[in-house]
Motif scaffolding. Structure first.
Motif: not given
Lengths: 344, 146
Positions: A210-218
């Motif tokens: 999968x492509x890079x996850x740029x969502x902020x960490x929870x």
């Protein structure tokens, strides 16, 4: 006459140098005494001794534990139960022995014990090269046992029963030695599942890579600086192909695919872990797995499994953390896969 | 939190040092969030230690234990929860005080629990401990604390 003057001047000069020498010696002796008094009265106080001796003892015991593990041919990198339970408890008792005449209140003793624990944590950071997240995880255990040991020590020394005191300390040391030479092995598996509103055929390729996850960490530990998984790559779609799991700080887990059942099962063994002080010698991730189940309604159940080996004890404390961290690694990856799969 | 652990994880109290860990954590929590309660516990400790025949030891599950002639009269947990051993008559005498409750784990016994949270609670805590002390003292046909 001239010779006499020279002689008198020479004698005077000699006397002057003698006086200077004597004065110098007096000043030197006084300075040493002042310095000695300062060190003995202002620095090497019972308070200082409580901190210094208990921390020194802790490091000696940790060294001894490594030696005992090594002598038994066991993994000397393991941190046994005693190092996080018996050692801090003993630190508390030892420090209280030095502080017993200071008439500390319970509040002061709690505060002093916390400082003692923070010194131990700082020394572990410097000399044992432990990572800051590791130290954050260990700190409640360490501080609580130092506080408990300090209060147990206060009660012991109040009673002034030497036989009891020696018995308690001997028992703790015996537990320490027996624990240090015992075999320590612990494996566990963490499993999580989510429902994805997309068919398996759409989910499967994203499970593999999968492509890079740029969502902020929870998760709070990721926010605190623990690296989180951001991307997966593969060099082939077959059993034996290499897969990489890349973390936010650039560290990579090298993996080898061992099961490749399209739309059903992706299993991979971890072949190399990053040399990160946060995990090095504390945990080995052995295997990872994604199971996909077709729900026959256009949705997919995605199950993430991980197997790991722990090298830090007691497991009732560290496995709780390991499970929590592994679970949040799973969820970060699986939520990202869900998000990508459900994209129109 | 304390009541949750006592209710659901009570079986773990027999694990060596685990209750002490819990008590240490409670004390650490107080030090960070309510340090004044630690001072209140100190006040109670100082006062009770002056009573004739009273010795202070470590409680088997962590915390401070007050003994009179080697018999427990009460203990204070790391969160400021005071447990006192009374009898039925004494319990009735204080039943109008809503803050004094049945013991957090030993129900229908002489034990009662009282949370120390503010300055005003010191007097009540001392009163409860004095009642327990007097009960033991009475048995010894000795003097009372009023």
């Amino acid at each position: 006459m001239g010779f006499h003057i020279v002689l008198v001047e020479a004698v005077a000069a000699l006397r002057t140098s003698e006086i200077i020498g004597k004065t110098f010696n007096i000043v030197k002796t006084n300075l040493i005494t002042i310095l000695n008094n300062f060190i003995m009265n202002k620095i090497i106080t019972p308070k200082f001794n409580g901190y210094a001796v208990s921390n020194l003892l802790a490091f000696v015991l940790i060294g001894l534990s490594k030696l005992l593990l090594d002598m038994r041919g066991l993994n000397a990198g393991i941190f046994v139960f005693s190092e996080f339970v018996i050692v801090p408890f003993l630190m508390g008792i030892i420090s209280t022995w030095y502080w017993k005449n200071l008439q500390l209140t319970g509040r002061q003793l709690t505060g002093y014990s916390c400082i003692n624990g923070l010194i131990a944590i700082a020394l572990s950071y410097i000399f044992l090269k432990e990572g800051s997240i590791c130290l954050l995880i260990v700190s409640p255990l360490l501080l609580a046992f130092i506080i408990s040991g300090a209060f147990a020590g206060r009660a012991m020394f109040r009673q002034d029963n030497e036989t009891l005191n020696v018995s308690v300390l001997s028992l703790l040391l015996l537990v320490f030695v027996v624990d240090s030479i015992s075999l320590h092995e612990y494996k566990n598996e963490v499993s999580d599942q989510i429902i994805i509103n997309a068919p398996v055929s759409k989910v499967w390729p994203l499970v593999v890579e999968y492509d890079r996850n740029t969502d902020p960490d929870k998760y709070w530990l990721f926010k605190a600086g623990m690296p989180s998984p951001v991307q997966s790559t593969v060099d082939g779609h077959y059993v034996g192909a290499n897969r990489k799991c890349i973390f936010s700080n650039g560290y990579t887990f090298d993996e080898k695919i061992v099961t490749y059942d399209i739309n059903q099962n992706l299993t991979f063994d971890i072949t190399r872990q990053p040399r990160d002080p946060e995990i090095m010698g504390h945990i080995d991730i052995i295997r990872g797995q994604f199971i996909l189940k077709d729900n026959h309604n256009g949705t997919t159940t995605l199950i993430g499994n991980s197997w790991y080996k722990l090298y830090v004890f007691p497991t009732w404390y560290y496995d709780w953390w390991a499970e929590s961290i592994t679970r949040n690694v799973h969820l970060r990856v699986m939520d990202h896969i869900k998000h990508l799969s459900e994209k129109k | 939190m304390f009541l949750f652990v006592v209710k659901y994880l009570n079986f773990l109290k027999s694990v060596p040092l685990l209750p002490h860990l819990f008590d240490g954590l409670l004390r650490l929590h107080l030090l960070v969030f309510k340090p004044s309660v630690l001072s209140l516990i100190d006040e109670i400790e100082t006062e009770v230690s002056k009573w004739k025949g009273v010795k202070i030891t470590s409680h088997k599950y962590g915390g401070l234990q007050f003994n009179y002639k080697q018999k427990e009269i009460g203990h204070i947990h790391g969160n400021g929860m005071l447990d006192v051993l009374l009898n039925k008559t004494s319990k009735q005498y204080i039943s109008d005080n809503k803050r004094v409750r049945e013991h957090h784990s030993i129900k229908s016994s002489g034990w009662i629990s009282f949370s120390i949270v503010s300055n005003n609670d010191v007097q009540m805590a001392l009163k409860l401990l004095a009642m327990a002390y007097n009960l033991r003292y009475k048995n010894q046909s000795d003097l009372y604390i009023h």
